[in-house]
Design a protein around this motif. Sequence first.
Motif, PDB file in Angstrom:
ATOM      1  N   ASN A 249     -58.909 -25.195 -36.372  1.00  0.00           N
ATOM      2  CA  ASN A 249     -57.607 -24.483 -36.811  1.00  0.00           C
ATOM      3  C   ASN A 249     -57.155 -23.975 -35.925  1.00  0.00           C
ATOM      4  O   ASN A 249     -57.329 -23.023 -35.255  1.00  0.00           O
ATOM      5  N   ALA A 250     -55.707 -24.601 -35.534  1.00  0.00           N
ATOM      6  CA  ALA A 250     -54.777 -23.981 -34.341  1.00  0.00           C
ATOM      7  C   ALA A 250     -53.430 -23.273 -34.958  1.00  0.00           C
ATOM      8  O   ALA A 250     -52.741 -23.136 -34.299  1.00  0.00           O
ATOM      9  N   GLU A 251     -53.680 -23.024 -36.395  1.00  0.00           N
ATOM     10  CA  GLU A 251     -52.526 -22.242 -36.817  1.00  0.00           C
ATOM     11  C   GLU A 251     -52.165 -20.808 -36.121  1.00  0.00           C
ATOM     12  O   GLU A 251     -50.924 -20.499 -35.843  1.00  0.00           O
ATOM     13  N   MET A 252     -53.317 -20.204 -35.817  1.00  0.00           N
ATOM     14  CA  MET A 252     -53.163 -18.613 -35.016  1.00  0.00           C
ATOM     15  C   MET A 252     -52.705 -18.987 -33.878  1.00  0.00           C
ATOM     16  O   MET A 252     -51.539 -18.414 -33.435  1.00  0.00           O
ATOM     17  N   PRO A 253     -52.933 -19.794 -32.849  1.00  0.00           N
ATOM     18  CA  PRO A 253     -52.523 -20.011 -31.474  1.00  0.00           C
ATOM     19  C   PRO A 253     -50.867 -20.683 -31.626  1.00  0.00           C
ATOM     20  O   PRO A 253     -50.314 -20.197 -30.657  1.00  0.00           O
ATOM     21  N   ARG A 254     -50.728 -21.433 -32.573  1.00  0.00           N
ATOM     22  CA  ARG A 254     -49.499 -21.855 -32.829  1.00  0.00           C
ATOM     23  C   ARG A 254     -48.432 -20.674 -33.269  1.00  0.00           C
ATOM     24  O   ARG A 254     -47.263 -20.754 -32.793  1.00  0.00           O
ATOM     25  N   LEU A 255     -48.834 -19.909 -33.778  1.00  0.00           N
ATOM     26  CA  LEU A 255     -47.986 -18.689 -34.112  1.00  0.00           C
ATOM     27  C   LEU A 255     -47.696 -17.854 -32.729  1.00  0.00           C
ATOM     28  O   LEU A 255     -46.551 -17.400 -32.569  1.00  0.00           O
ATOM     29  N   PHE A 256     -48.897 -17.743 -31.911  1.00  0.00           N
ATOM     30  CA  PHE A 256     -48.697 -17.252 -31.070  1.00  0.00           C
ATOM     31  C   PHE A 256     -47.741 -17.908 -29.865  1.00  0.00           C
ATOM     32  O   PHE A 256     -46.633 -17.299 -29.406  1.00  0.00           O
ATOM     33  N   LYS A 257     -47.734 -19.305 -29.968  1.00  0.00           N
ATOM     34  CA  LYS A 257     -46.856 -19.958 -29.084  1.00  0.00           C
ATOM     35  C   LYS A 257     -45.381 -19.960 -29.766  1.00  0.00           C
ATOM     36  O   LYS A 257     -44.154 -19.820 -28.793  1.00  0.00           O
ATOM     37  N   ALA A 258     -45.180 -19.853 -31.038  1.00  0.00           N
ATOM     38  CA  ALA A 258     -43.699 -19.706 -31.522  1.00  0.00           C
ATOM     39  C   ALA A 258     -43.094 -18.569 -31.287  1.00  0.00           C
ATOM     40  O   ALA A 258     -42.189 -18.538 -30.800  1.00  0.00           O
ATOM     41  N   LEU A 259     -44.017 -17.566 -31.142  1.00  0.00           N
ATOM     42  CA  LEU A 259     -43.195 -16.166 -30.581  1.00  0.00           C
ATOM     43  C   LEU A 259     -42.896 -16.219 -29.064  1.00  0.00           C
ATOM     44  O   LEU A 259     -41.663 -16.045 -28.655  1.00  0.00           O
ATOM     45  N   VAL A 260     -43.894 -16.839 -28.276  1.00  0.00           N
ATOM     46  CA  VAL A 260     -43.509 -16.936 -26.816  1.00  0.00           C
ATOM     47  C   VAL A 260     -42.130 -17.784 -26.592  1.00  0.00           C
ATOM     48  O   VAL A 260     -41.523 -17.617 -25.952  1.00  0.00           O
ATOM     49  N   ASP A 261     -42.147 -18.920 -27.520  1.00  0.00           N
ATOM     50  CA  ASP A 261     -41.023 -19.777 -27.371  1.00  0.00           C
ATOM     51  C   ASP A 261     -39.700 -19.354 -27.641  1.00  0.00           C
ATOM     52  O   ASP A 261     -38.730 -19.385 -27.331  1.00  0.00           O
ATOM     53  N   ARG A 262     -39.767 -18.297 -28.607  1.00  0.00           N
ATOM     54  CA  ARG A 262     -38.531 -17.715 -28.955  1.00  0.00           C
ATOM     55  C   ARG A 262     -38.286 -16.682 -27.853  1.00  0.00           C
ATOM     56  O   ARG A 262     -36.819 -16.491 -27.673  1.00  0.00           O
ATOM     57  N   ALA A 263     -39.070 -16.089 -27.313  1.00  0.00           N
ATOM     58  CA  ALA A 263     -38.726 -15.182 -25.980  1.00  0.00           C
ATOM     59  C   ALA A 263     -38.024 -15.947 -25.009  1.00  0.00           C
ATOM     60  O   ALA A 263     -37.368 -15.547 -24.388  1.00  0.00           O
ATOM     61  N   ILE A 264     -39.021 -17.139 -24.719  1.00  0.00           N
ATOM     62  CA  ILE A 264     -38.193 -18.157 -23.580  1.00  0.00           C
ATOM     63  C   ILE A 264     -36.832 -18.558 -23.976  1.00  0.00           C
ATOM     64  O   ILE A 264     -35.885 -18.607 -23.145  1.00  0.00           O
ATOM     65  N   THR A 265     -36.406 -19.102 -25.401  1.00  0.00           N
ATOM     66  CA  THR A 265     -35.090 -19.294 -25.686  1.00  0.00           C
ATOM     67  C   THR A 265     -34.288 -18.149 -25.341  1.00  0.00           C
ATOM     68  O   THR A 265     -33.075 -18.207 -25.076  1.00  0.00           O
ATOM     69  N   ALA A 266     -34.679 -16.865 -25.570  1.00  0.00           N
ATOM     70  CA  ALA A 266     -33.950 -15.752 -25.484  1.00  0.00           C
ATOM     71  C   ALA A 266     -33.746 -15.312 -24.014  1.00  0.00           C
ATOM     72  O   ALA A 266     -33.152 -14.190 -23.755  1.00  0.00           O
ATOM     73  N   GLY A 267     -34.220 -16.186 -23.079  1.00  0.00           N
ATOM     74  CA  GLY A 267     -34.061 -15.860 -21.558  1.00  0.00           C
ATOM     75  C   GLY A 267     -35.172 -14.958 -21.022  1.00  0.00           C
ATOM     76  O   GLY A 267     -34.861 -14.439 -20.047  1.00  0.00           O
ATOM     77  N   GLN A 268     -35.929 -14.807 -21.811  1.00  0.00           N
ATOM     78  CA  GLN A 268     -37.278 -14.078 -21.242  1.00  0.00           C
ATOM     79  C   GLN A 268     -38.479 -14.641 -20.390  1.00  0.00           C
ATOM     80  O   GLN A 268     -39.636 -13.904 -20.453  1.00  0.00           O
ATOM     81  N   ALA A 269     -38.333 -15.890 -20.091  1.00  0.00           N
ATOM     82  CA  ALA A 269     -39.408 -16.684 -19.456  1.00  0.00           C
ATOM     83  C   ALA A 269     -40.052 -15.970 -18.373  1.00  0.00           C
ATOM     84  O   ALA A 269     -41.308 -15.937 -18.194  1.00  0.00           O
TER      85      ALA A 269
END
Length: 288
Positions: A249-269
């Motif tokens: 099951n990859a739900e938990m790492p997908r949650l981690f990745k969703a948070l990181v993707d939002r940070a990247i979208t916010a210019g925080q890469a």
Amino acid sequence: MTLIGLGLMGTALAGALLGAGHRTTVWNRTAAKAERLVAQGALLADSAGSAVNASPVIITCVSDYASLQQVLTPVADGLRGRVLVNLTSGDSAQAQEMARWTEERGAAYLDGAIMAVPPAIGTAAAVILLSGPETAFTTHQSTFDALGTTAYLGEDHGLSALYDVAGLSMMWGVLNAWLHGVALLGTAGVDASTYTPFAAQIAQETIGWLAGYADQVDAGTYPPDDATVDTHAGAMTHLIEESERLGVNAEMPRLFKALVDRAITAGQAGSSYPVLVEQFAQPRATSR
């Protein structure tokens, strides 16, 4: 000292008080639950009112705040001049409302959270969080210390409940990450006992980063001294792909990745990982 509520936790609390030599009055809707405590020297009150009137400090540990109000509302006049220490589980808003209700009736109020299981009560391993007026805590700290290791958090009555849920978030985060690793290694025939020492080492190393990361969060600046958010994103993609390839099951790492993707979208890469606190602090719109 009075103890109201004799479930497993309440019984353990009363037993610890008795074991430390404190004169202890107990009350429970089902009086039979007090029999063992009475045999140990507890005084059994015949009503909630008698229990309140018996001591300057009343500790309550019942199932929820609604039950607490049901017990105390009919005997509220007896609270004046006393200290109510509520160890019933709830949220910070309930704690603050209970504080207002209690103080309107002339009593001091401490809200608490128990970070322990009943068998640990009365030992140093039982952490008791308390928040509310400092004078109420310091005046009776020696009594509270009979229950375990007490920690005073501040005047805000809601702090104990907030620390409680923050601690649970930490606990479940660690346990779920460990279980996900167990599932991954299990696909290669590695059992949980073999994996666990390595997992514990990683957890300890991660704990070592927290103080420095906390300084970044408090300062609001996130220099990439170790790794950038973008670097973490790449590793998370690998974790997701590996999990899915192995049928884990990859739900938990997908949650981690969703948070990181939002940070990247916010210019925080290019920032360090603690910048994600800004994602946790932002309320997310919910569908209706």
